[in-house]
Design a protein around this motif. Structure first.
Motif, PDB file in Angstrom:
ATOM      1  N   LYS A 172       0.844  -1.197   0.000  1.00  0.00           N
ATOM      2  CA  LYS A 172       0.000   0.000   0.000  1.00  0.00           C
ATOM      3  C   LYS A 172       0.873   1.238   0.000  1.00  0.00           C
ATOM      4  O   LYS A 172       1.714   1.417   0.883  1.00  0.00           O
ATOM      5  N   SER A 186      -0.830   8.010  -0.594  1.00  0.00           N
ATOM      6  CA  SER A 186      -0.592   9.174  -1.440  1.00  0.00           C
ATOM      7  C   SER A 186      -1.031  10.463  -0.762  1.00  0.00           C
ATOM      8  O   SER A 186      -0.578  11.539  -1.123  1.00  0.00           O
ATOM      9  N   GLN A 233      -5.516   8.238   1.823  1.00  0.00           N
ATOM     10  CA  GLN A 233      -5.799   7.939   0.424  1.00  0.00           C
ATOM     11  C   GLN A 233      -4.582   7.192  -0.116  1.00  0.00           C
ATOM     12  O   GLN A 233      -3.440   7.596   0.100  1.00  0.00           O
ATOM     13  N   ALA A 256      -2.399   5.102  -3.350  1.00  0.00           N
ATOM     14  CA  ALA A 256      -2.140   5.245  -4.780  1.00  0.00           C
ATOM     15  C   ALA A 256      -3.087   4.374  -5.601  1.00  0.00           C
ATOM     16  O   ALA A 256      -3.401   4.688  -6.740  1.00  0.00           O
ATOM     17  N   ASP A 257      -3.569   3.273  -5.025  1.00  0.00           N
ATOM     18  CA  ASP A 257      -4.483   2.417  -5.783  1.00  0.00           C
ATOM     19  C   ASP A 257      -5.925   2.905  -5.665  1.00  0.00           C
ATOM     20  O   ASP A 257      -6.862   2.139  -5.896  1.00  0.00           O
ATOM     21  N   GLU A 258      -6.107   4.177  -5.264  1.00  0.00           N
ATOM     22  CA  GLU A 258      -7.431   4.814  -5.226  1.00  0.00           C
ATOM     23  C   GLU A 258      -8.244   4.452  -3.986  1.00  0.00           C
ATOM     24  O   GLU A 258      -9.254   5.065  -3.712  1.00  0.00           O
ATOM     25  N   SER A 259      -7.821   3.427  -3.240  1.00  0.00           N
ATOM     26  CA  SER A 259      -8.636   3.055  -2.081  1.00  0.00           C
ATOM     27  C   SER A 259      -8.403   4.050  -0.950  1.00  0.00           C
ATOM     28  O   SER A 259      -7.432   4.799  -0.928  1.00  0.00           O
ATOM     29  N   ILE A 260      -9.358   4.037  -0.003  1.00  0.00           N
ATOM     30  CA  ILE A 260      -9.319   4.982   1.114  1.00  0.00           C
ATOM     31  C   ILE A 260      -9.513   4.204   2.404  1.00  0.00           C
ATOM     32  O   ILE A 260     -10.285   3.238   2.446  1.00  0.00           O
TER      33      ILE A 260
END
Ligand SMILES: Cc1cc2nc3c(=O)[nH]c(=O)nc-3n(C[C@H](O)[C@H](O)[C@H](O)COP(=O)(O)OP(=O)(O)OC[C@H]3O[C@@H](n4cnc5c(N)ncnc54)[C@H](O)[C@@H]3O)c2cc1C
Ligand code: SF4
Ligand code: FES
Lengths: 834, 122
Positions: free
Chosen positions: A206, A209, A221, A223-227
């Motif tokens: 993970k 970002s 947040q 880099a793979d868009e997940s939160i």
């Protein structure tokens, strides 16, 4: 000579200690500048701040230590400039000091990656006491905690969040696995599994970002868009050497940080040294305390001009993770390439244990390894690899033999060469420790004082203890634990004496083998031995007053001075009709009711004088004493087993009841718990018990020496696939052997850990009957089983004994008027004490 | 601590119980109005002691149920709650210097009856 030291951390302190022992106070003037507000403290044990230690407890030495050793200490005053031409330093508060030698020991700070939003409220680092104070104040507001960094420090920080009460805690690791620098892929997998059980969620691969939120963090947040939502974040992504001052004054630094030093720890200016975590030697920062101490030693000998000059040549980076609740350790070189070594792997996914060692191709030497889930052997293995001790013919023994405390594999710590370093923090050799013991320092404290071994991280104390006993044994000294000032015998000796002389009361024991009046230590020990031997009514023959308070009143004393009552519910099985009786009694005597962890029902808040009446009613309904008050067999838990469960192999409930009824009331050196599971899914948690039984296709597996409670330990398989009758015979032998040989108040787990030869020896005695005592043990147990009577029934039926259950001797029946209750969730509870 | 009785105090001896009511080498709790007194019988040395029943540590009415014994010959009792020990001679806490001391009372035995002495201001 004037020595100025910049920084007052662990290594700076150690340097002070070493230099003053080498130079007289007249020979050197020492000045220390520290940036933090307090003198050097033990950063290695920083996390213990959350376990109740205060900042003062953690100090390396009290503030007046410096003054009494003629060291000038400026606290809260960082050095801001070094002027190499005039050989002076200038501090923030305006002090200027000249130096002959300058030692930079500025350590490092937490590395904070340049992620947008790390300046938000709720984001912390983990380095100083102030950091921890801030975390402690913030934590009560937080529901979910996150740690960035799955390395050694990150995991420690995550455990700290759990300890702060944030049960929903997550660890984020950028690499594909945890602790990528210390352990391998398989080890990480097991570690992750174990951490999950502690309540830590682990996310690998993970890349964070952004820290999101207005001015306070609300989430991360990736880099793979997940939160991931979160309201508290600790960043533990590595360390950054504090080399800014050195850089400013033109000393060479590494491009990834660190002050470049040679083997004398001299910087590019030979009058300036750098030691500890700020020093860069051969391209490497040593982020552990032991190498820092070694550096301090080298510089101290150099400045003092000692005849035998030392040099720094690198340092072993073996580590053991403390505190987290899962053992993790790596030693030597954990990543030796396959061409130059063989490796031996032991993996038990069910128990969460993974061990891998690398040995030379000829099988002679240990090169390094990784231990997860069980690192008891760490110190031993570390020393074996460091000292190039020749391995036994079957090298796997060094891994597997470590189970159950067996010392048979390899010669143990006594087999190490004299110059083997036992305490690496303080560089104390085996020879130094043995010499100290021979000179009469025969306790751990005495050895610590005399040699300093074990005074820093404490990791070597088990080995030091072994060296003390080993050396004393080699001197022909007999080591035993006498009970107290009134009996100069060990429990085992007293047990034999009481049996041989047929002693039946404490007074008799005192007349024959003791002196004085006895005390709260020896009285319960003798009482327990007599109960184990004779199984007489424990309140007879004047023995009531030598029972521990709970045994004396056959109930557990609780806050406020009332008692709790626990009827036996064998195997946890109870009829609705009996449940009704418990409910009626509880209502009648106004008792608080709770289901216990041992599958029975505890009734709290009974007045002393009500106890006989309560039991009279319970006994009339077919109950008997549960011995919850005694150092005795407690419960035999069971899962539902094959009568209902679709996985069940055998009827675990019936077997549990049979076992509980066999050993009920059995008095022992400590309490005994047991459980029976109907299949390997282990719903009854039998492996956390003193003895546990798990059904197999072919019969029962018997495990012994497990423990829950404060020091959990898995039970070890004693024998497999037994039929019911053999299983019970082995339990008879196990319990009787334990009762006869254990020290007072020692649970089976500790007893087994200390037993010479460990499980291998125990199996030989109990299963292979190597001592030829198996039959005798079984007979003795059978005699106790045959003599069983319910103690409470005897009290209820005996008016004289009943009289003892009064609060006032001169006002029978009157209750203690000071007893107070509060109410909570529609039941009573004891009033809070002051 | 002095146990000497000055001229303007007198001791009132009140009857607590009979010798046989107290288990040898054990203790009982005696009610004296609203005061609870722990009474101990050291049968092996034929000695009697009395102290307040309340353990000062957590203010529990428990000392009479504590275990008696000696330390270097000095009689003591251990509280059943957290095993703090107190001298029965002068009431001081033996296991923790910072703990408060117990009030002690003199004891007299006559004709198998036990009396506890209470100081009275004249
Ligand atoms: C939570 C935690 C757990 C750890 N666990 C372990 C472990 O299990 N085993 C292990 O071996 N190591 C462990 N470590 C690492 C160990 O603490 C360090 O290796 C050790 O403290 C380094 O000592 P040092 O004196 O070099 O640096 P520090 O202890 O960091 O001391 C440096 C001091 O210098 C001060 N300073 C900096 N610049 C200036 C200046 N210009 N003027 C004056 N003062 C200045 C700093 O404020 C600091 O007080 C752990 C560290 C942490 C944070
Ligand atoms: S241990 Fe096995 S038999 Fe027992 S309840 Fe669990 S699954 Fe069923
Ligand atoms: S209440 Fe007596 S020792 Fe704690």
């Amino acid at each position: 000579m004037k020595i100025v030291i910049i920084g007052n951390g662990m290594v700076s302190y150690k340097f002070c200690e070493k230099i003053i022992s080498k130079l007289s106070a007249q020979a050197a003037e020492i000045v220390v500048f520290g940036e933090e507000p307090r003198p050097a403290y033990d950063r290695v044990h920083l996390s213990e701040f959350f376990a109740g230690k205060t900042a003062d407890d953690l100090l390396m030495a009290p503030a007046d230590w410096y003054a009494s050793n003629h060291i000038t200490l400026h606290l809260g005053d960082p050095v801001q400039q070094i002027d190499r031409n005039t050989k002076t330093v200038h501090s923030y508060k305006g002090i200027t000091e000249a130096y002959d030698y300058l030692v930079i020991a500025t350590g490092s700070s937490a590395f904070v990656p340049p992620i947008p939003g790390v300046d938000k409220k709720g984001v912390f680092i983990y380095r100083t006491i102030e950091d921890l104070e801030l975390m402690r104040d913030y934590a009560p507001k937080a529901k979910r905690g996150v740690v960035i960094g799955g390395g050694l420090l990150g995991l420690e920080a995550a455990k700290a969040l759990l300890d702060l009460g944030i049960s929903d805690t997550h660890v984020i690791e950028f690499a594909p696995r945890l602790m990528p620098r210390q352990i391998d892929e398989s080890g990480s997998r097991i570690l992750e599994q174990q951490l999950k059980q502690l309540g830590l969620q682990v996310h690998t691969n993970k890349n964070t970002s952004e820290v999101i939120g207005e001015d306070t963090i609300t989430g991360l947040q990736f880099a793979d868009e997940s939160i991931l939502e979160a309201d508290m974040l600790v960043i533990s992504a590595g360390i950054k050497p504090r080399d800014e001052l050195a850089k400013l004054s033109g000393l060479e630094t590494g491009h990834r940080g660190g002050i470049v030093v040679n083997e004398y720890l001299q910087t590019t200016d030979p009058e300036i040294y750098a030691i500890g975590e700020c020093a860069l030697y051969h391209g490497m920062i040593y982020g552990l305390v032991a190498p820092g101490y070694e550096m301090a030693e080298v510089v101290a000998t150099h400045i003092a001009g000692e005849a035998q000059q030392k040099t720094f040549t690198g340092f072993d980076m073996s580590t053991k993770l403390k505190l987290i609740g899962v053992d993790v350790a790596s030693f030597g070189d954990p990543f030796v390439p396959a061409e130059t070594s063989r490796s031996i792997v032991f993996e038990d996914t069910m128990k969460g244990v993974y061990k891998r060692i690398s040995i030379t191709n000829d099988g002679k030497y240990l090169l390094g390894g990784i231990l997860i889930g069980d690192a008891d052997a760490y110190n031993m293995l570390l020393q074996t690899s460091k000292n190039k001790v020749i391995l036994p013919p079957n090298p796997e023994d060094v891994l597997l033999g470590a189970r159950g405390g067996s010392q048979e594999a390899g010669p143990g710590v006594l087999g190490l060469p004299d110059d083997a370093i036992i305490c690496s923090c303080e560089s104390v050799s085996k020879g130094a420790i043995c010499t100290a013991v021979e000179a009469g320092n025969e306790t751990l404290d005495a050895v610590k004082k005399c040699t300093k071994a074990g005074t820093c991280c404490g990791g070597c104390t088990p080995m030091v203890k072994d060296l003390i006993t080993g050396t004393m044994k080699a001197q022909g000294k007999y080591i035993r634990n006498v009970i107290c000032e009134h009996f100069a015998y060990s429990r085992q000796e007293l047990y034999d004496l009481i049996r041989i002389k047929d002693v039946r009361s404490f007074d008799e024991a005192l007349d024959h083998y003791g002196h004085g009046d006895g005390c709260e230590v020896c009285k319960p020990v003798v009482a327990s031995i007599m109960a184990s031997l004779w199984n007489d009514m424990i309140l007879d023959k004047g023995n009531d007053v030598v029972q521990d308070s709970n045994d004396r009143f056959l109930a557990n004393i609780q806050k406020g001075g009332t008692y709790s009552v626990v009827p036996r519910i064998p195997g946890g099985e109870i009829t609705p009709a009996k449940l009704l009786v418990i409910a009626q009694v509880a209502l009648k005597y106004n008792l608080y009711t709770k289901i216990t962890g041992g599958q029975r029902i505890d009734l709290f808040g009974a007045h002393l004088s009500d106890l006989p009446d309560i039991w009279e009613e319970l006994i009339a309904a077919g109950f008997e004493s549960g011995h919850a008050y005694g150092k005795a067999l407690r419960t035999v838990k069971s899962c539902v087993g094959s009568t209902w469960c679709r996985f069940g192999l055998h009827d675990s409930v019936s077997f549990a009841i049979q076992i509980e009824e066999r050993y009920r009331g059995l008095r022992a050196p400590h309490k005994i718990k047991s459980a029976v599971s109907g299949c390997i899914r282990e719903c009854a948690e039998a492996q956390s018990k003193d003895f546990g039984i798990i059904a197999t296709e072919k019969g029962w597996n018997l495990y012994v020496g497990g423990n829950g409670g404060s020091k959990p330990q898995h039970a070890i398989l004693l024998a497999a696939d037994l039929d019911s009758e053999t299983c019970i015979r082995y339990i008879d032998r196990f319990l009787m052997f334990y009762i006869k040989t254990a020290d007072p108040l020692t649970r089976t787990a500790t007893w087994l850990n200390k037993l010479d030869g460990g499980i291998t020896y125990l199996r030989n005695v109990l299963v292979n009957d190597s001592l030829g005592i198996a039959e005798e043990l079984e007979k003795e147990m059978q005699a106790l089983v045959d003599k069983y009577k319910c103690e409470w029934k005897e009290v209820v039926d005996n008016p004289e004994l009943r009289k003892r259950f009064n609060h006032f001797v001169n006002a029978p029946g009157a209750k203690d008027p000071t007893v107070k209750f509060d109410t909570m969730r529609e039941q009573k509870k004891a009033a809070e004490w002051k | 601590m002095s146990t000497a009785i000055s001229t303007n105090t007198t001791v009132e001896w009140f009857y607590a119980c009979n010798v046989i009511d107290v288990p040898p080498n054990g203790g009982v709790c005696v009610k004296y109005d609203d005061v609870q007194i722990a009474l101990f019988r050291f049968a092996r040395r034929d000695a009697w002691y009395a102290t307040q029943n309340m353990c000062p540590h957590r203010q529990q009415m428990a000392l009479s149920r504590g275990m008696t014994g000696t330390h270097d010959g000095e009689p003591k009792v251990a509280c059943p709650f957290h095993k703090k020990t107190f001298s029965l001679e002068d009431g001081r806490c033996l296991s923790d210097e910072t703990e408060c001391s117990l009030t002690t009372y003199p004891v007299r035995v006559e004709n198998e009856k036990v009396y506890i002495g209470i100081m009275q201001e004249a």
